[in-house]
Write an enzyme that holds these catalytic residues in place. Structure first.
Site, mmCIF file in Angstrom:
data_model
loop_
_atom_site.group_PDB
_atom_site.id
_atom_site.type_symbol
_atom_site.label_atom_id
_atom_site.label_comp_id
_atom_site.label_asym_id
_atom_site.label_seq_id
_atom_site.Cartn_x
_atom_site.Cartn_y
_atom_site.Cartn_z
ATOM 1 C CD GLU A 2 -61.010 -22.458 -32.725
ATOM 2 O OE1 GLU A 2 -60.382 -22.410 -31.856
ATOM 3 O OE2 GLU A 2 -61.363 -23.624 -33.181
ATOM 4 C CG HIS B 161 -64.251 -21.259 -30.780
ATOM 5 N ND1 HIS B 161 -65.230 -22.430 -31.294
ATOM 6 C CD2 HIS B 161 -63.083 -21.901 -30.169
ATOM 7 C CE1 HIS B 161 -64.526 -23.429 -31.044
ATOM 8 N NE2 HIS B 161 -63.648 -23.403 -30.490
ATOM 9 C CG HIS C 125 -60.788 -22.270 -26.201
ATOM 10 N ND1 HIS C 125 -59.494 -22.076 -27.128
ATOM 11 C CD2 HIS C 125 -61.279 -23.113 -26.731
ATOM 12 C CE1 HIS C 125 -59.768 -22.694 -28.200
ATOM 13 N NE2 HIS C 125 -61.005 -23.379 -28.079
#
Length: 359
Positions: free
Chosen positions: A323, A184, A114
């Site tokens: 996501e 997210h 991420h």
């Protein structure tokens, strides 16, 4: 759960604390003509609250998050955040691009997750409310978290009168670089106040295949059919119906934490429905429509009651994430759809989170 108040359509703003360097953080609240409300921070582009009605018209917040800024500054599990430059994992934090080797932060065991130690979820975005849009911009400098190129990333949030949260990403770069931006949020459609799990939510995922992973959540290679497995959600069933099965992939993800390969019409770039989730108790329904080729379905496997906000200590599997994204480790997987953005190109993608109620 309560009736909704102060439902004048538009965008308002209010202070939401300050960063350690003194920079102020602002919360923007988007309201549509039905009274649906979405609160978004300019820090991390975080969706902090989503108030939507149940089948009786009672509003509740369905987004996991915190009451104050401080928990978002620490090791929060990306509650509500924008993710970049690369959503999901890159093996060993390494990739080769045009003959050059790049090393990224390894912030998830041996791997990059991420965007690294300070991804787009941990930066203050420039924010501007224009009409019914909240426009965010972040200039990510060359070398940030190991990524090449100056990336000009922009996100536009809007809330439609169809109870859709629309998220439009765009980006340009001055050097070739991987880009895989996503949103997210964690959801519990029963409402956060209930502090329950999401195992009774019914989920449908329009995907005939998924990306199998190893014990470090790195792709094993290729796409595996969902047929006959615990990963077949082409017909709606509860999240908990097979999550406890003896299955190597469920063990590797400690539940569902996998990228599903969406069924898309050949050559189409229009947003298509990827996921539909329904909470039978409240009647709330969430649909995800996206231009992305995949969606990471995460069943809240690492929530354990130690994180608390909005009057709830978030329990094991107390929220789910869907996501929209490209596949994990794509910079190292030439067989996956490409994620390299080059100078002169425009990265663009749109996803919609549509809320409704069943009959």
């Amino acid at each position: 759960m309560h009736a909704q108040t102060d439902s004048t359509p538009g965008i308002t703003q209010a202070p939401f604390g300050s960063l350690p360097d003194g920079a102020p953080v602002t919360e923007y609240t988007l309201v549509n003509r039905h009274g649906m409300r979405v609160a978004i921070l300019d820090f991390g582009g975080i969706i902090r609250r989503i108030h939507v009605p149940d089948r009786e018209g009672r509003f509740a917040d369905v987004a996991l998050g915190f009451d104050e800024l401080e928990p978002y500054l620490g090791a929060s599990p990306y509650f509500g955040a924008l993710i970049g430059r690369y959503g999901n994992r890159i093996a060993k934090g390494r990739f080769v691009l045009d003959g050059h080797k790049y090393a990224l932060a390894t912030n998830n065991g041996n791997n990059h997750l991420h965007g690294g130690d300070r991804g787009f979820d941990k930066v203050l975005w420039q924010a501007e409310a224009v009409g019914d849009e909240l426009r965010l911009r972040y200039l990510s400098p060359d070398g940030e978290e190991g990524y090449p190129g100056n990336l000009d990333a922009r996100v536009v949030y809007s809330l439609t009168d169809d109870n859709e949260i629309v998220v439009r990403f765009s980006a340009t770069t001055d050097k070739p670089t991987p880009v895989n931006l996503t949103q997210h949020s964690y959801f519990n459609l029963a409402g956060i106040e209930g502090c329950g799990d999401i195992l009774g939510h019914e989920i449908l995922i329009d995907a005939a295949g998924f990306v199998p992973i190893d014990a470090e959540s790195i792709p094993l290679g290729g796409v595996r059919p969902v047929d006959g497995s615990a990963f077949d959600f082409r017909q709606a069933r509860t999240i908990g119906s097979r999550i406890g099965e003896q299955d190597e992939q469920l063990a590797n993800g400690q539940g569902y934490d996998h990228c599903f390969v969406l069924d898309r019409p050949a050559g189409s770039r229009a947003p298509v429905r990827a996921v539909r989730v329904r909470d039978p108790g409240s009647g709330r329904v969430l649909e995800l429509l996206t231009q992305e080729p995949g969606v990471q379905f995460y069943s809240g496997n690492f929530l354990d009651g130690t994180l608390a906000g909005k009057g709830c200590a978030y329990p094991f599997r107390g929220g789910f994430a869907i996501e929209p994204e490209h596949f994990p480790d794509s910079p190292n997987r030439p067989d996956f759809p490409g994620t390299i953005l080059r100078p002169g190109e425009l990265y663009e993608t749109e996803s919609r989170f549509r809320f409704s109620v069943d009959s």
